[in-house]
Design an enzyme around this catalytic site. Sequence first.
Site, PDB file in Angstrom:
ATOM      1  CD  GLU A  93      17.878  -1.307  -1.576  1.00  0.00           C
ATOM      2  OE1 GLU A  93      17.122  -0.429  -2.026  1.00  0.00           O
ATOM      3  OE2 GLU A  93      18.870  -1.746  -2.177  1.00  0.00           O
ATOM      4  CB  CYS A 127      23.047  -3.537  -2.776  1.00  0.00           C
ATOM      5  SG  CYS A 127      21.771  -3.276  -4.003  1.00  0.00           S
ATOM      6  CG  ASN A 165      14.573  -0.859 -18.855  1.00  0.00           C
ATOM      7  OD1 ASN A 165      14.030  -0.422 -17.846  1.00  0.00           O
ATOM      8  ND2 ASN A 165      15.505  -0.205 -19.504  1.00  0.00           N
ATOM      9  CB  SER A 219      22.827   1.926 -11.461  1.00  0.00           C
ATOM     10  OG  SER A 219      22.436   0.982 -12.427  1.00  0.00           O
ATOM     11  CG  HIS A 259      25.833  -5.927  -5.399  1.00  0.00           C
ATOM     12  ND1 HIS A 259      24.696  -6.525  -4.882  1.00  0.00           N
ATOM     13  CD2 HIS A 259      25.392  -4.964  -6.242  1.00  0.00           C
ATOM     14  CE1 HIS A 259      23.631  -5.927  -5.394  1.00  0.00           C
ATOM     15  NE2 HIS A 259      24.022  -4.979  -6.221  1.00  0.00           N
ATOM     16  CE  LYS A 268      28.112  -5.771 -19.446  1.00  0.00           C
ATOM     17  NZ  LYS A 268      27.132  -4.802 -19.906  1.00  0.00           N
ATOM     18  CG  ASN A 335      20.040  -7.165  -6.972  1.00  0.00           C
ATOM     19  OD1 ASN A 335      20.694  -7.526  -5.995  1.00  0.00           O
ATOM     20  ND2 ASN A 335      20.131  -5.949  -7.484  1.00  0.00           N
ATOM     21  CB  SER A 369      22.529   2.590  -5.867  1.00  0.00           C
ATOM     22  OG  SER A 369      22.624   1.638  -6.893  1.00  0.00           O
TER      23      SER A 369
END
Length: 457
Positions: A93, A127, A165, A219, A259, A268, A335, A369
């Site tokens: 991307e 991604c 952030n 996201s 990912h 999570k 990332n 995303s």
Amino acid sequence: MTVYTTNGSTRPSDVGIQGIEVYFPRRYVDQAELEQFDGVSTGKYTIGLGQSKMAFSDDREDIASFCLTAVQSFMEKYQIDYKDIGRLEVGTETIVDKSKSTKTVLMQLFRESGNYAVEGVDTTNACYGGTSALFNAIHWVESSHWDGRLALVVAADIAVYAKGNARPSGGAGAVVMLVGPNAPLVMEAGLRSTYMDHLYDFYKPDLSSEFPEVDGPLSVVSYVKSVDACYRGFLKNVERVDGIKQASLENAADYMIFHSPYTKQVVKGLARMGYVDYTLQPDAPQFETAQAFREVSEEQSYTLKDIEKTFVGLTKSIYTKKVNPSLLAARDIGNSYCASLYFGLASLVSEVPSEQLAGRRIAAFSYGSGSAASMFSFRVKGSTAQMAKNLSLRDRLDSRTKVAPDAFDHIMSLRESTHQLRDYKPVGALESLFPGTYYLENIDSKFRREYKRVESN
Ligand code: ACO
């Protein structure tokens, strides 16, 4: 390496990944030092996001140079002839040209071999492009159009964010995979599960900037929602294909790769899978501490911190055993968007000995995303020892150079102010690159990019 043919059968079998190589920049910034520099509370990036180091490049590298470096390095390590490649797919991307694909830039590497008959172009959706590229390559080898040659898949991105952030959740890297029959890592049939929707959580509408527009909280919820939907579908498929009654985290996969925007998000994601297991068998004894969540609506469940906390706890031992070995590169690079999931695969084969992986199922969760997500799996049917040796991942990660946060900040400003300039000669020091790295030498008045290579060892 042997170039496989169909061995007289009408279709090739055991199609999957025969080899894997990675590239990441030589320089990184330490996340603990970045916390201090940014004036945030100690632990926010290292514990809160679960990141240790972040890889970055200056103006000498762009997405094409990343891919040139990774592909050439792969071909040299695995001693593959460019003539033996019939398909080359790039998932990225990181766009520098709205029309010309990165794949076509890579065709420079094929010139000497005289092989111009190489199918495939670029695939883009945040991604997820690398996964779509991998699926394309697998499908080609399994199709009636396959001509017996091998496919290369490149998943690569430079993940940079505006100051603020999101910046510590950046990174950069490329992964190259060779796809063909009789592979050690076979993509399993019948298990894939997909979830796609339309939303603006992370996107890049401003082509004059390298930075995305990000709605961080959206996201994060979208990632978890996608895990939930893909995992439910995956479990159903496992039950059908494996002939078992109740698939769950215990029996659906031996290892899992995700990912990883930052490793805490993976924790999570796994916790959400634990929650899905609970919704499917709420009376199971291991869920005794989760009974309070019986009345929670699906929508509420995505943001309820108590659910997240409870299932992070309940999935801890599975995380340690089945997930953590795949996060080596993610923690130390950051990332790398399309490449992130496949750095997970490279980390897993580097960290877990081949004998231990033999016969095991590796489940993979890909999220891009916008949104596009799939859960699918590999079965380990051959030795991964040579892959691990060629990768020498820990040694390569350890051989990098740490850069102070103020120098990192300066380099980010340089990238920003020189982004998409014409008539530009990059100024970054070549000594900052690994041997064998391709770099941007010049951009001329027509935006044409010229690349050179640092001498390899
Ligand atoms: N010690 C330990 N933990 C801390 C500390 C501390 N001193 N300070 C904060 N934390 C924790 C927070 O509690 C929070 O934990 P939680 O997520 O479990 O609630 C975590 O660190 C992050 O802190 P926040 O204040 O929520 O972080 P912020 O809002 O500043 O940024 C975000 C996080 C939104 C993820 C941002 O980095 C971002 O936008 N990144 C880009 C988007 C992204 O990566 N999305 C993921 C999926 S999409 C994709 O792959 C691009």
